[in-house]
Design a protein around this motif. Structure first.
Motif, PDB file in Angstrom:
ATOM      1  N   LEU A 156       0.941   3.807   8.259  1.00 32.63           N
ATOM      2  CA  LEU A 156      -0.263   4.635   8.108  1.00 32.63           C
ATOM      3  C   LEU A 156      -1.523   3.796   8.282  1.00 32.63           C
ATOM      4  O   LEU A 156      -1.465   2.559   8.347  1.00 32.63           O
ATOM      5  CB  LEU A 156      -0.262   5.308   6.729  1.00 32.63           C
ATOM      6  N   ASP A 157      -2.656   4.493   8.294  1.00 38.47           N
ATOM      7  CA  ASP A 157      -3.911   3.789   8.551  1.00 38.47           C
ATOM      8  C   ASP A 157      -4.280   2.796   7.440  1.00 38.47           C
ATOM      9  O   ASP A 157      -5.110   1.918   7.635  1.00 38.47           O
ATOM     10  CB  ASP A 157      -5.062   4.775   8.804  1.00 38.47           C
TER      11      ASP A 157
ATOM     12  N   ALA B  38       0.327   1.399   4.738  1.00 36.71           N
ATOM     13  CA  ALA B  38       1.516   1.828   3.985  1.00 36.71           C
ATOM     14  C   ALA B  38       2.595   2.223   4.983  1.00 36.71           C
ATOM     15  O   ALA B  38       2.293   2.770   6.058  1.00 36.71           O
ATOM     16  CB  ALA B  38       1.171   3.013   3.094  1.00 36.71           C
TER      17      ALA B  38
ATOM     18  N   TYR C 128       6.431   4.163   5.585  1.00 41.40           N
ATOM     19  CA  TYR C 128       7.408   5.098   5.031  1.00 41.40           C
ATOM     20  C   TYR C 128       8.564   5.297   6.001  1.00 41.40           C
ATOM     21  O   TYR C 128       8.351   5.391   7.223  1.00 41.40           O
ATOM     22  CB  TYR C 128       6.755   6.457   4.722  1.00 41.40           C
TER      23      TYR C 128
ATOM     24  N   PRO D  48       0.824  -1.217   0.000  1.00 42.68           N
ATOM     25  CA  PRO D  48       0.000   0.000   0.000  1.00 42.68           C
ATOM     26  C   PRO D  48       0.857   1.265   0.000  1.00 42.68           C
ATOM     27  O   PRO D  48       2.010   1.233   0.446  1.00 42.68           O
ATOM     28  CB  PRO D  48      -0.788  -0.119   1.307  1.00 42.68           C
ATOM     29  N   ARG D  49       0.302   2.318  -0.526  1.00 41.60           N
ATOM     30  CA  ARG D  49       1.019   3.598  -0.576  1.00 41.60           C
ATOM     31  C   ARG D  49       0.148   4.717  -0.043  1.00 41.60           C
ATOM     32  O   ARG D  49      -1.080   4.580   0.002  1.00 41.60           O
ATOM     33  CB  ARG D  49       1.401   3.931  -2.020  1.00 41.60           C
ATOM     34  N   ALA D  50       0.778   5.810   0.309  1.00 39.61           N
ATOM     35  CA  ALA D  50       0.014   6.984   0.729  1.00 39.61           C
ATOM     36  C   ALA D  50      -0.812   7.460  -0.462  1.00 39.61           C
ATOM     37  O   ALA D  50      -0.315   7.510  -1.584  1.00 39.61           O
ATOM     38  CB  ALA D  50       0.960   8.085   1.187  1.00 39.61           C
ATOM     39  N   GLU D  51      -2.064   7.782  -0.197  1.00 41.55           N
ATOM     40  CA  GLU D  51      -2.939   8.195  -1.293  1.00 41.55           C
ATOM     41  C   GLU D  51      -2.984   9.717  -1.379  1.00 41.55           C
ATOM     42  O   GLU D  51      -2.913  10.404  -0.355  1.00 41.55           O
ATOM     43  CB  GLU D  51      -4.346   7.643  -1.058  1.00 41.55           C
ATOM     44  N   ALA D  52      -3.135  10.176  -2.605  1.00 41.88           N
ATOM     45  CA  ALA D  52      -3.175  11.624  -2.818  1.00 41.88           C
ATOM     46  C   ALA D  52      -4.491  12.188  -2.285  1.00 41.88           C
ATOM     47  O   ALA D  52      -5.533  11.543  -2.356  1.00 41.88           O
ATOM     48  CB  ALA D  52      -3.045  11.920  -4.306  1.00 41.88           C
ATOM     49  N   GLY D  53      -4.407  13.379  -1.731  1.00 39.33           N
ATOM     50  CA  GLY D  53      -5.626  14.113  -1.383  1.00 39.33           C
ATOM     51  C   GLY D  53      -6.351  13.634  -0.144  1.00 39.33           C
ATOM     52  O   GLY D  53      -7.527  13.923   0.024  1.00 39.33           O
ATOM     53  N   ARG D  54      -5.706  12.889   0.707  1.00 36.43           N
ATOM     54  CA  ARG D  54      -6.377  12.513   1.962  1.00 36.43           C
ATOM     55  C   ARG D  54      -5.376  12.426   3.105  1.00 36.43           C
ATOM     56  O   ARG D  54      -4.187  12.221   2.896  1.00 36.43           O
ATOM     57  CB  ARG D  54      -7.111  11.178   1.834  1.00 36.43           C
ATOM     58  N   ARG D  55      -5.910  12.617   4.287  1.00 36.18           N
ATOM     59  CA  ARG D  55      -5.073  12.499   5.468  1.00 36.18           C
ATOM     60  C   ARG D  55      -4.940  11.027   5.841  1.00 36.18           C
ATOM     61  O   ARG D  55      -5.923  10.288   5.808  1.00 36.18           O
ATOM     62  CB  ARG D  55      -5.702  13.234   6.650  1.00 36.18           C
ATOM     63  N   HIS D  56      -3.735  10.659   6.168  1.00 38.96           N
ATOM     64  CA  HIS D  56      -3.510   9.320   6.707  1.00 38.96           C
ATOM     65  C   HIS D  56      -3.089   9.467   8.150  1.00 38.96           C
ATOM     66  O   HIS D  56      -2.130  10.184   8.443  1.00 38.96           O
ATOM     67  CB  HIS D  56      -2.365   8.614   5.957  1.00 38.96           C
ATOM     68  N   TYR D  57      -3.800   8.810   9.023  1.00 34.90           N
ATOM     69  CA  TYR D  57      -3.383   8.869  10.425  1.00 34.90           C
ATOM     70  C   TYR D  57      -2.280   7.841  10.669  1.00 34.90           C
ATOM     71  O   TYR D  57      -2.255   6.771  10.042  1.00 34.90           O
ATOM     72  CB  TYR D  57      -4.588   8.645  11.346  1.00 34.90           C
TER      73      TYR D  57
ATOM     74  N   CYS E 239       1.022  16.804  -3.107  1.00 36.05           N
ATOM     75  CA  CYS E 239       0.715  16.609  -4.534  1.00 36.05           C
ATOM     76  C   CYS E 239       0.791  17.912  -5.316  1.00 36.05           C
ATOM     77  O   CYS E 239       0.917  17.904  -6.533  1.00 36.05           O
ATOM     78  CB  CYS E 239      -0.670  16.008  -4.693  1.00 36.05           C
TER      79      CYS E 239
ATOM     80  N   GLU F 202      -1.961  12.106  15.200  1.00 33.06           N
ATOM     81  CA  GLU F 202      -0.954  12.543  14.219  1.00 33.06           C
ATOM     82  C   GLU F 202      -1.362  12.073  12.828  1.00 33.06           C
ATOM     83  O   GLU F 202      -1.771  10.921  12.655  1.00 33.06           O
ATOM     84  CB  GLU F 202       0.399  11.896  14.542  1.00 33.06           C
ATOM     85  N   TYR F 203      -1.199  12.949  11.857  1.00 34.65           N
ATOM     86  CA  TYR F 203      -1.511  12.513  10.501  1.00 34.65           C
ATOM     87  C   TYR F 203      -0.441  13.002   9.521  1.00 34.65           C
ATOM     88  O   TYR F 203       0.366  13.891   9.852  1.00 34.65           O
ATOM     89  CB  TYR F 203      -2.895  13.019  10.056  1.00 34.65           C
ATOM     90  N   VAL F 204      -0.436  12.387   8.366  1.00 33.34           N
ATOM     91  CA  VAL F 204       0.444  12.859   7.283  1.00 33.34           C
ATOM     92  C   VAL F 204      -0.391  12.955   6.011  1.00 33.34           C
ATOM     93  O   VAL F 204      -1.417  12.278   5.880  1.00 33.34           O
ATOM     94  CB  VAL F 204       1.642  11.899   7.027  1.00 33.34           C
TER      95      VAL F 204
END
Lengths: 460, 96
Positions: B9-10, B13, B15, A210-219, B62, B56-58
């Motif tokens: 991450l939630d 993923a 990093y 999985p990867r960080a998605e554009a346009g949303r916050r990931h906690y 983009c 905490e969030y990231v």
């Protein structure tokens, strides 16, 4: 096949390096035997020995006669502003360890498709990975190439053009394909597995991780410190991940690869100006024991000696170019801040020179602007004189410590302190000397870089 | 969060945080994807960090303009780290 004399194209560099060598040799003649070393039968000052070796090595790299044009790598990325530096420096691909043309060769819009050229192959990347990337990149943009019964793909559109300064140039020969594609065919044909099993023409599946998605916050669910080994980093780095020093080196390797990957978005001219320095940086990470270059696989391509030579050679060009560019960049950044101050706005970042709310300042007067070679020479002469004075002061201090210390322990402590400071000053001296030759050689060439061009139109 | 941390991450993923950058009053990390103890060289991103009521969030950067600015900052650091004399010169320029 017509043979090519690359040394003619490298003449400017060769002359400058020869001049520097001559300077060292002449100085050596005036010194006592106690202070000279013999290199290639020539007397040189001992403290210039390493620099001379480096210069001689560089000279050997540039002095190339009677080779085929195809065996050379052309550093044309250094073209800046209206000054033309085409064929400024030619090096043998074999000296560079280049097996496939990989980094920062071309960027632009592919004619007829209206998409940008894909990113170049990274040093740390395998051809298989890069091929998967190309397939995915073109597929996403609605373009697929045909694959024959042996699994050999036809060339992608960008591989059928010559690229000059980011522009696609139609080659005279309709059958033209780029060096990378030729290499791809060669590798493909040499692999029995590839020859017998046709490749699937479907696009590569998306990565499963999985990867960080554009346009949303990931906690952030959890975090841990990197202490375990990273499987695709060289063994020697992994062995030492727990030490701070090695973390610094790992970080450097990963950052360099990442910056090169990202630089594609910076714009053509910035890439041309900054690219070679980064290529040098990526290849030049030779101080990590056993890990010659950027991660995974590169160490099989570059020997330590090659990397050292590449580093010294490229830094002569690349780092200098970047030096000037960065000064321009900071000047522009600073001007923007001053303009804001003039308009009554507060600066917005902590690293910004704030001017303390006193309105616009005059341009700094203490920073050398190096508009002529004399200014470069004078600047470095001053720096060297300051360095020499500090070293002489240390000599006096050492003498006084020896004469006045009240105990052996006190003397040892003081002498150790002096030794440390002397080492730092000597390192500084060699850095000044190195910068002196770089700047003296190339500053004049790059002084016309304008900030907005150096930044490729980017606004900070 | 700090450099050298591996964050999960939630969406699971992962990093590795390589370098912290403060820019325009916000904190970012230049980060590389990480999976099964392997670095994913095709997944270099800048992560904007923050805290809200949920913790905490990231957020992946983009915006092209911001991405370029952060990349130039990284690039500047990288190059000046390699050339101490240049770094000193730039510092002098900034401080004047």
């Amino acid at each position: 096949m017509a043979m090519f004399d690359a040394s003619k194209h490298n003449k400017k560099l060769i002359d400058e390096i020869q001049k520097a060598i001559d300077g060292i040799v002449v100085t050596g003649k005036n010194l006592d035997d106690d202070n000279v070393s013999i290199i290639n039968g020539i007397k040189v000052p001992t403290d210039e020995k390493d620099r001379l070796k480096k210069l001689i090595e560089t000279l050997e790299l540039l002095d190339i006669h009677s080779v085929s044009r195809d065996s050379l790598f052309v550093f044309e990325e250094l073209a800046v502003d209206s000054k033309k530096f085409d064929d400024l420096m030619l090096l043998l691909k074999s000296d560079l360890g280049i097996e496939v043309p990989s980094i920062i060769n071309f960027y632009g819009i592919i004619p007829g498709l209206n998409i940008k050229t894909p990113r170049p192959m990274l040093l740390a990347e395998s051809m298989d990975n890069y091929e998967a990337y190309l397939k995915s990149y073109y597929h996403k943009n609605g373009y697929d190439v045909t694959v024959d019964d042996n699994g050999l793909r036809s060339p992608y559109p960008h591989e059928k053009y010559l690229w000059k300064k980011g522009e696609a140039v139609k080659p005279d020969n309709d059958d033209y394909v780029c060096d990378y594609y030729k290499k791809y065919i060669e590798v493909h044909r040499s692999s029995p597995e590839r020859n017998t099993e046709p490749q699937n023409t479907d696009p590569e599946p998306e990565p499963t991780a999985p990867r960080a998605e554009a346009g949303r916050r990931h906690y952030v669910k959890s975090r841990r410190s990197l202490k375990d080994k990273i499987l695709n980093l060289p063994h020697d780095i992994n062995q030492n991940l727990k030490s701070e020093e090695f973390w610094t080196n790992v970080k450097k390797v990963l950052k360099t690869v990442g910056i090169i990957a990202g630089i594609v978005v910076l714009g053509t001219l910035a890439v041309k100006v900054l690219g070679p320095a980064l290529v040098g940086a990526a290849k030049g990470i030779s101080y990590i024991p056993g890990a010659v270059a950027a991660a995974g696989g590169a160490s099989t391509i570059y020997s330590a000696a090659q990397v050292a030579r590449i580093r010294s050679t490229l830094s002569l060009l690349g780092i200098t170019a970047v030096g000037v560019t960065l000064v321009a960049l900071y000047r522009r950044y600073r001007k923007k801040v001053l303009d804001r101050a003039k308009d009554g706005e507060e600066p917005t970042t902590s690293t910004t020179p704030t001017n303390n709310g006193n309105g616009p300042q005059n341009e700094p007067t203490g920073t050398p602007n190096f508009r002529s070679k004399e200014e470069v020479d004078n600047y470095f002469k001053t720096k060297l004189a300051e360095n020499k004075k500090k070293l002489e002061e240390l000599d006096i201090e050492e003498k006084m410590v020896k004469e006045n210390s009240t105990s052996p322990e006190e003397m040892e402590t003081a002498l150790n302190s002096i030794k440390t400071r002397r080492e730092i000053l000597e390192r500084t001296r060699s850095q000044i000397l190195e910068m002196q030759i770089k700047m003296a050689t190339f500053y004049a060439d790059f002084q016309n870089v304008r900030p907005e061009e150096a930044m490729g139109g980017m606004s900070l | 969060m700090k450099e050298r941390d591996i964050i999960t991450l939630d969406n699971n993923a992962e990093y590795l945080l390589l370098d912290e950058i403060e820019y325009e009053d916000k904190k970012y990390f230049f980060s590389v994807g990480f999976s099964n103890n392997n670095v994913d060289y095709s997944d270099y991103i800048f992560l904007e960090t923050g805290i809200d009521n949920n913790g905490e969030y990231v957020e992946k950067v983009c915006d092209e303009k911001l991405y370029k600015a952060l990349l130039v900052i990284e690039l500047t650091r990288e190059v000046t780290d390699n050339v101490p004399e240049l770094k000193a010169q730039l510092e002098e320029e900034i401080n004047n």
